[in-house]
Design a protein around this motif. Sequence first.
Motif, PDB file in Angstrom:
ATOM      1  N   VAL A   1      -7.113   1.737  -7.950  1.00 24.20           N
ATOM      2  CA  VAL A   1      -6.299   0.996  -6.980  1.00 24.20           C
ATOM      3  C   VAL A   1      -7.190  -0.019  -6.271  1.00 24.20           C
ATOM      4  O   VAL A   1      -8.253   0.337  -5.758  1.00 24.20           O
ATOM      5  CB  VAL A   1      -5.645   1.934  -5.946  1.00 24.20           C
ATOM      6  N   TYR A   2      -6.750  -1.270  -6.256  1.00 27.11           N
ATOM      7  CA  TYR A   2      -7.449  -2.331  -5.533  1.00 27.11           C
ATOM      8  C   TYR A   2      -6.630  -2.647  -4.295  1.00 27.11           C
ATOM      9  O   TYR A   2      -5.519  -3.169  -4.400  1.00 27.11           O
ATOM     10  CB  TYR A   2      -7.621  -3.571  -6.415  1.00 27.11           C
ATOM     11  N   ALA A   3      -7.183  -2.280  -3.141  1.00 24.29           N
ATOM     12  CA  ALA A   3      -6.470  -2.442  -1.870  1.00 24.29           C
ATOM     13  C   ALA A   3      -7.486  -2.448  -0.739  1.00 24.29           C
ATOM     14  O   ALA A   3      -8.626  -2.029  -0.911  1.00 24.29           O
ATOM     15  CB  ALA A   3      -5.474  -1.305  -1.676  1.00 24.29           C
ATOM     16  N   HIS A   4      -7.034  -2.864   0.433  1.00 19.04           N
ATOM     17  CA  HIS A   4      -7.875  -2.764   1.627  1.00 19.04           C
ATOM     18  C   HIS A   4      -8.069  -1.271   1.887  1.00 19.04           C
ATOM     19  O   HIS A   4      -7.094  -0.529   2.067  1.00 19.04           O
ATOM     20  CB  HIS A   4      -7.177  -3.439   2.806  1.00 19.04           C
TER      21      HIS A   4
ATOM     22  N   PRO B   1       0.806  -1.222   0.000  1.00 19.45           N
ATOM     23  CA  PRO B   1       0.000   0.000   0.000  1.00 19.45           C
ATOM     24  C   PRO B   1       0.846   1.281   0.000  1.00 19.45           C
ATOM     25  O   PRO B   1       0.533   2.240  -0.700  1.00 19.45           O
ATOM     26  CB  PRO B   1      -0.824  -0.122   1.291  1.00 19.45           C
ATOM     27  N   GLU B   2       1.925   1.284   0.741  1.00 20.15           N
ATOM     28  CA  GLU B   2       2.792   2.479   0.773  1.00 20.15           C
ATOM     29  C   GLU B   2       3.490   2.685  -0.569  1.00 20.15           C
ATOM     30  O   GLU B   2       3.624   3.818  -1.043  1.00 20.15           O
ATOM     31  CB  GLU B   2       3.832   2.352   1.885  1.00 20.15           C
ATOM     32  N   ILE B   3       3.927   1.609  -1.212  1.00 15.17           N
ATOM     33  CA  ILE B   3       4.597   1.724  -2.516  1.00 15.17           C
ATOM     34  C   ILE B   3       3.634   2.296  -3.557  1.00 15.17           C
ATOM     35  O   ILE B   3       3.996   3.183  -4.335  1.00 15.17           O
ATOM     36  CB  ILE B   3       5.132   0.347  -2.975  1.00 15.17           C
ATOM     37  N   VAL B   4       2.400   1.794  -3.578  1.00 13.27           N
ATOM     38  CA  VAL B   4       1.410   2.307  -4.534  1.00 13.27           C
ATOM     39  C   VAL B   4       1.096   3.770  -4.235  1.00 13.27           C
ATOM     40  O   VAL B   4       1.019   4.599  -5.153  1.00 13.27           O
ATOM     41  CB  VAL B   4       0.129   1.447  -4.525  1.00 13.27           C
ATOM     42  N   ALA B   5       0.929   4.125  -2.969  1.00 16.05           N
ATOM     43  CA  ALA B   5       0.655   5.513  -2.604  1.00 16.05           C
ATOM     44  C   ALA B   5       1.798   6.425  -3.053  1.00 16.05           C
ATOM     45  O   ALA B   5       1.561   7.505  -3.607  1.00 16.05           O
ATOM     46  CB  ALA B   5       0.437   5.636  -1.098  1.00 16.05           C
ATOM     47  N   LYS B   6       3.024   5.999  -2.855  1.00 14.85           N
ATOM     48  CA  LYS B   6       4.172   6.811  -3.280  1.00 14.85           C
ATOM     49  C   LYS B   6       4.240   6.925  -4.797  1.00 14.85           C
ATOM     50  O   LYS B   6       4.605   7.975  -5.328  1.00 14.85           O
ATOM     51  CB  LYS B   6       5.475   6.226  -2.728  1.00 14.85           C
TER      52      LYS B   6
END
Length: 70
Positions: free
Chosen positions: A48-51, A28-33
């Motif tokens: 984005v597919y994530a919790h 999640p942090e990598i995608v956000a960055k």
Amino acid sequence: MTVPPPSAKAPLLPRLAVTAGDPAGIGPEIVAKALQDGRLPALGRIAVYAHPELFDAACRGIGLEPLARL
């Protein structure tokens, strides 16, 4: 809902799906960055597919507003 036609100035970008991987990992942090960096959004319209809560926390952790949910 009516979708306006694409602008002659801006090409229609492809829709891209990105998964954040393991919610307990660094995904999640990598995608956000990657979203904050700007290069990923330049490639297309990103979904984005994530919790949701974990991804929102990752976004806030780097100073990025959480994404709108579809």
